[in-house]
Structure formats: structure tokens, C-alpha cells
Design an enzyme around this catalytic site. Structure first.
Site, mmCIF file in Angstrom:
data_model
loop_
_atom_site.group_PDB
_atom_site.id
_atom_site.type_symbol
_atom_site.label_atom_id
_atom_site.label_comp_id
_atom_site.label_asym_id
_atom_site.label_seq_id
_atom_site.Cartn_x
_atom_site.Cartn_y
_atom_site.Cartn_z
ATOM 1 N N ALA A 75 0.871 -1.340 -0.200
ATOM 2 C CA ALA A 75 0.034 0.035 0.088
ATOM 3 C C ALA A 75 0.746 1.278 -0.022
ATOM 4 O O ALA A 75 0.257 2.212 -0.256
ATOM 5 C CB ALA A 75 -0.814 -0.003 1.068
ATOM 6 N N THR A 76 1.942 1.208 0.274
ATOM 7 C CA THR A 76 3.012 2.413 0.473
ATOM 8 C C THR A 76 3.075 2.642 -1.138
ATOM 9 O O THR A 76 2.932 3.987 -1.308
ATOM 10 C CB THR A 76 4.468 2.080 1.071
ATOM 11 O OG1 THR A 76 3.964 1.818 2.533
ATOM 12 C CG2 THR A 76 5.154 3.369 0.967
ATOM 13 N N ASN A 155 -5.293 4.013 10.869
ATOM 14 C CA ASN A 155 -4.883 2.698 11.180
ATOM 15 C C ASN A 155 -4.390 2.922 12.861
ATOM 16 O O ASN A 155 -4.289 2.009 13.421
ATOM 17 C CB ASN A 155 -3.563 2.509 10.428
ATOM 18 C CG ASN A 155 -2.721 4.029 10.308
ATOM 19 O OD1 ASN A 155 -3.304 4.946 9.921
ATOM 20 N ND2 ASN A 155 -1.453 4.268 10.895
ATOM 21 N N GLN A 183 -7.052 -0.099 6.051
ATOM 22 C CA GLN A 183 -7.744 -0.839 7.355
ATOM 23 C C GLN A 183 -9.042 -1.198 7.105
ATOM 24 O O GLN A 183 -9.693 -1.762 7.821
ATOM 25 C CB GLN A 183 -7.447 0.099 8.376
ATOM 26 C CG GLN A 183 -6.006 0.530 8.665
ATOM 27 C CD GLN A 183 -5.325 -0.600 9.416
ATOM 28 O OE1 GLN A 183 -5.961 -1.420 9.846
ATOM 29 N NE2 GLN A 183 -3.902 -0.698 9.302
ATOM 30 N N SER A 203 -3.720 -3.461 0.903
ATOM 31 C CA SER A 203 -2.412 -3.900 1.254
ATOM 32 C C SER A 203 -2.712 -5.634 1.516
ATOM 33 O O SER A 203 -3.805 -5.660 2.158
ATOM 34 C CB SER A 203 -1.746 -3.235 2.346
ATOM 35 O OG SER A 203 -0.657 -4.043 2.946
ATOM 36 N N HIS A 205 -0.880 -7.656 3.772
ATOM 37 C CA HIS A 205 -0.471 -8.115 4.970
ATOM 38 C C HIS A 205 -1.217 -7.548 5.950
ATOM 39 O O HIS A 205 -1.049 -7.770 7.182
ATOM 40 C CB HIS A 205 1.015 -7.974 5.250
ATOM 41 C CG HIS A 205 1.491 -6.445 5.537
ATOM 42 N ND1 HIS A 205 1.662 -6.092 6.923
ATOM 43 C CD2 HIS A 205 1.659 -5.409 4.705
ATOM 44 C CE1 HIS A 205 1.908 -4.674 6.723
ATOM 45 N NE2 HIS A 205 2.003 -4.336 5.581
ATOM 46 N N THR A 244 8.285 -7.534 -13.150
ATOM 47 C CA THR A 244 7.673 -8.966 -13.254
ATOM 48 C C THR A 244 6.825 -9.078 -11.881
ATOM 49 O O THR A 244 7.078 -8.728 -10.899
ATOM 50 C CB THR A 244 8.966 -9.941 -13.018
ATOM 51 O OG1 THR A 244 9.867 -9.688 -14.398
ATOM 52 C CG2 THR A 244 8.362 -11.449 -12.900
ATOM 53 N N CYS A 330 8.896 6.669 19.263
ATOM 54 C CA CYS A 330 10.286 6.920 19.637
ATOM 55 C C CYS A 330 11.020 7.523 18.449
ATOM 56 O O CYS A 330 11.281 6.631 17.450
ATOM 57 C CB CYS A 330 11.037 5.703 20.176
ATOM 58 S SG CYS A 330 11.074 5.538 21.800
#
Ligand SMILES: *Cc1c(COP(=O)(O)O)cnc(C)c1O
Length: 406
Positions: A75-76, A155, A183, A203, A205, A244, A330
Site C-alpha cells: 500500500a505504500t 490505522n 484498514q 495491502s 498483509h 515482473t 520513539c
């Protein structure tokens, strides 16, 4: 029954591959390894056939036709392609793009890149409930606006935007409407016709398929959307995405989409009930907990809650046998509160103590009950150590106190 630890409850970050997905993928690593672009032998034909089946499965899930599905690396890439692809193709027509503050970084950073290249981007604020305000959207439209890109569901907080209304506004103004659907697709009904979506990023995953594969829906009718490629090469995927094809991944994404379509309704009910159990369980035994974002307009598998008067890092350490995400990121040396919660107007303290619970297909009620007990135990213990919590309970208004600094 005892639960197996650690518990995975971070399904907005990624999901495991469903065993039924893995099973259909496996032959494509070995005996069916053909290049889907090989036109003159049966190895290639088998690959191409598998890819076309997957295209059909994904199209069916979102109310599209197979030719409107382009495969990508995730998705990026889909987010990049839909935004940069439109921006480049329609540069002559206008240079203004509208998005909103709590998009995924794949959208925000793409927009920032375009700003450096001379495009103008409006980042709409969100309401306290995490949704886009439609009047603000309408007011932001200019004669030069070529694209509105607003995510289907967020998300972090799981909040669902008024997508059909946004699609309608975009259509009325002749502006393309792109949506990051990562999402939402496979979790709630998404229909690109009903919602007037022109481009939709998906996406693998996040829907129990493999990592490193995604799709982009590109409307072909009413209007026919054209976009510039960002990867040049052999002209695969109707010239929109050379390279490919990842046949194995695509087969997995297709099967994952098919399973979602078959099971979405009952899965949403089951996960919604588990989420409500989690919420009620926590609220029954803990005071001073706050839900971030609209509860009404929310994915069934999301709970994002702040626990006042605890220290965020101690909380995470205390629950280290539960995999969740926190509202602190972080960045180098400092602990930054989530930009999403900030945009909602959640204060820094509460942002730092927020937890995102992301329920998924393989979570059980036993796991939810374990999480409730553990959270209650850890939060209660941390609050016993907190003078602020004690003072608040004694009715002292901490916000009005004058602190003495050494
Ligand atoms: C995970 C996610 C992405 C990125 O997807 P990848 O396939 O990991 O590149 C984009 N948008 C949203 C909303 C996401 O949750």
C-alpha cells in the site's frame, strides 16, 4: 483454559498469513513458478491465469472490475502511485491537492514531496472524533484542485470517514477521489461505485495475506482515470506499474480477499463483540480511561484507549506479554506523542498513555479476558505509585496547582 503467550493484538500493524492463503500460494514458489508475462509456454500461462484469478477476487471484494486492479509491492507504493500518478498526469489542469492531517505517512510524505515540486497541499484538520468535516472539505476546494485523498479508516484509532459523502462532493466538482483503503477493505463493506472512489489503495498483509504485495484500484469508467507511472520498464499492468509480477504474493492477496469477502460479516460481528468485551471489561474495573476517536464510526476490531495517571513506558513494560501499539513514537532521542492523537486534540499526557488494541481473526475470548486482567492489574499498580492519581482522587485539581521547580 490457559492462553498461549505472548498474545498478538496489533493487527493494524500486520496480520499473520491465514493458513488457507499460504496453502494456495505454495505451488507458485516451486512447480508453478512461471513468469506471468511469458506468453509462449504453459508455465507463463499458469502464472497469468493465477494473476487473473486474483484480480477477479480483489475486484469482487470492492465492487470493481478485474481490469481496474493494478498490482503493486504494497500500500505504500499504491498510495505513492495514486497521488503522484494523478499529480503528474494532471499538472496542467491544476496543482492543488486536498488531504487530511491523520493520513498514513505513505500519503502525508508523498504530499510533502509534491509540495517541494510546486504542488499546493491542504491538510484538513480533523474533528475531535477523528473524522473529516465536510464543510471544511468543501471550503478547501479551489478551481485548481485536482485530487482529494482521504483515508477510509484510520490505522491508529480505527475511525471511519464519511467516504460516500466525500466521494459525492469530489464527483460534483469533477475532482478525482483517492482513498487509502488499507484498514477498511476486507474488514467492512467497501464499494467503489457506491462511494464514488476513483483510486483505492489495498495491502496484502493487513488482510491475512503476505507482506510485500498490494493493489491499486484505478477507475476505468465514469470517469476513466489515467495516471502516470512512477516505475518504468516492461509496461506491465497496463503500463501503470512495470516489473515482473510477484505471482506468489498476488495469489495470496487474491485468496485473502476472497476469504474476507466470504467471512467479513460474521468476522466483524465476532470482533466487534470481543472489542466491546475488552472495552467494558476495562471500564468496569478502571476509572479515568478515555476512548480516542468516535466509537460509532469505528472499525469493529479497533480500541484505542488512554489510561490517565500512568506512565506510558512503564505501562508498556508491565504488559510485555501482550503485543499492542502505544501512542508514543520513539523518534531519535525523544518520545513524541502520536500525531494522530495530537490532531484530535488529545493532550500529551493522555497520548503517551494510549494503547491501540487491534483485534484480528485469530484472537480469542480467552485472550481478551487475559488482556483485561493484565491491564487492570498493571494500571492499578502503577496508579498506586502515582501521587497525582492519589491527589486527583482526593479532589485536588491538579491542573490548577502551581509546581515548584528546583
Ligand atoms: C499499513 C498501512 C499502509 C502501508 O501498507 P504497506 O503494504 O505496509 O506498505 C498504508 N496505509 C495504512 C492506513 C496502513 O495501515
Amino acid at each position: 483454559m490457559s492462553v498461549k503467550l505472548p498474545i498478538y493484538m496489533d493487527n493494524h500493524a500486520t496480520t499473520p498469513v491465514d493458513p488457507r492463503v499460504l496453502e494456495v500460494m505454495l505451488p507458485y514458489f516451486t512447480e508453478k513458478f512461471g513468469n506471468a508475462a511469458s506468453r509462449n509456454h504453459s508455465f507463463g500461462w499458469a502464472g497469468e491465469e493465477a494473476v487473473e484469478t486474483a484480480r477477479q477476487q480483489i475486484a469482487s471484494l470492492i465492487g470493481a472490475t478485474p481490469k481496474e486492479i493494478i498490482f503493486t509491492s504494497g500500500a505504500t507504493e499504491s498510495d505513492n502511485l495514486m497521488i503522484k500518478g494523478i499529480a503528474e498526469m494532471f499538472r496542467e489542469k491544476g496543482n492543488h491537492i486536498i488531504t487530511q492531517a491523520i493520513e498514513h505517512k505513505a500519503v502525508l510524505d508523498t504530499c510533502k514531496r509534491l509540495e517541494k515540486e510546486g504542488f499546493e497541499v491542504t491538510y484538513l484538520p480533523v474533528q475531535r472524533d477523528g473524522r473529516v468535516n465536510l464543510d471544511e472539505l468543501k471550503a478547501a476546494i479551489r478551481p485548481t484542485t485536482i485530487l482529494i485523498t482521504i483515508m477510509y479508516a484510520n490505522n491508529e484509532i480505527g475511525v471511519i470517514n464519511p467516504i460516500a459523502e466525500i466521494g459525492k462532493i469530489a464527483k460534483e466538482h469533477g475532482i478525482f477521489f483517492a482513498s487509502d483503503g488499507v484498514q477498511a477493505v476486507g474488514k467492512i463493506p467497501v464499494d467503489v461505485q457506491k462511494d464514488n472512489i476513483d483510486l483505492l489503495a489495498i495491502s496484502g498483509h493487513k488482510i491475512y495475506g503476505p507482506k510485500g504485495v498490494g493493489a491499486l484500484y484505478v477507475r476505468r469508467r465514469n470517469p476513466r482515470v489515467q495516471l502516470s507511472a512512477i516505475i518504468d520498464g516492461g509496461g506491465h499492468e497496463r503500463g501503470m506499474r512495470s516489473g515482473t509480477l510477484n505471482v506468489t504474493g498476488i495469489v495470496g492477496l487474491g485468496k485473502a480477499a476472497e476469504l474476507c469477502q466470504q467471512e467479513m460479516q460474521q468476522e466483524a460481528l465476532r470482533l466487534g463483540a470481543l472489542r466491546d468485551r475488552l472495552k467494558k471489561g476495562l471500564e468496569a474495573k478502571l476509572d479515568e480511561v478515555y476512548i480516542n476517536g468516535s466509537l460509532e464510526h469505528r472499525l469493529p476490531n479497533n480500541l484505542n484507549m488512554s489510561f490517565a495517571y500512568v506512565e506510558g513506558e512503564s505501562l508498556l513494560m508491565g504488559i510485555n506479554d501482550i503485543a499492542v501499539s502505544s501512542g508514543s513514537a520513539c523518534t531519535s532521542a525523544t518520545l513524541e506523542p502520536s500525531y494522530v492523537l495530537k490532531a484530535l486534540g488529545v493532550g500529551e499526557d493522555l497520548a503517551h498513555t494510549s494503547i491501540r488494541f487491534g483485534l484480528g481473526r485469530f484472537n480469542t475470548q480467552e485472550e481478551v479476558d487475559y488482556v483485561i486482567d493484565k491491564m487492570v492489574q498493571v494500571v492499578t499498580k502503577l496508579r498506586e505509585l502515582s501521587p497525582l492519581y492519589e491527589m486527583a482522587k482526593e479532589g485536588i485539581d491538579i491542573s490548577k496547582m502551581k509546581w515548584q521547580t528546583a
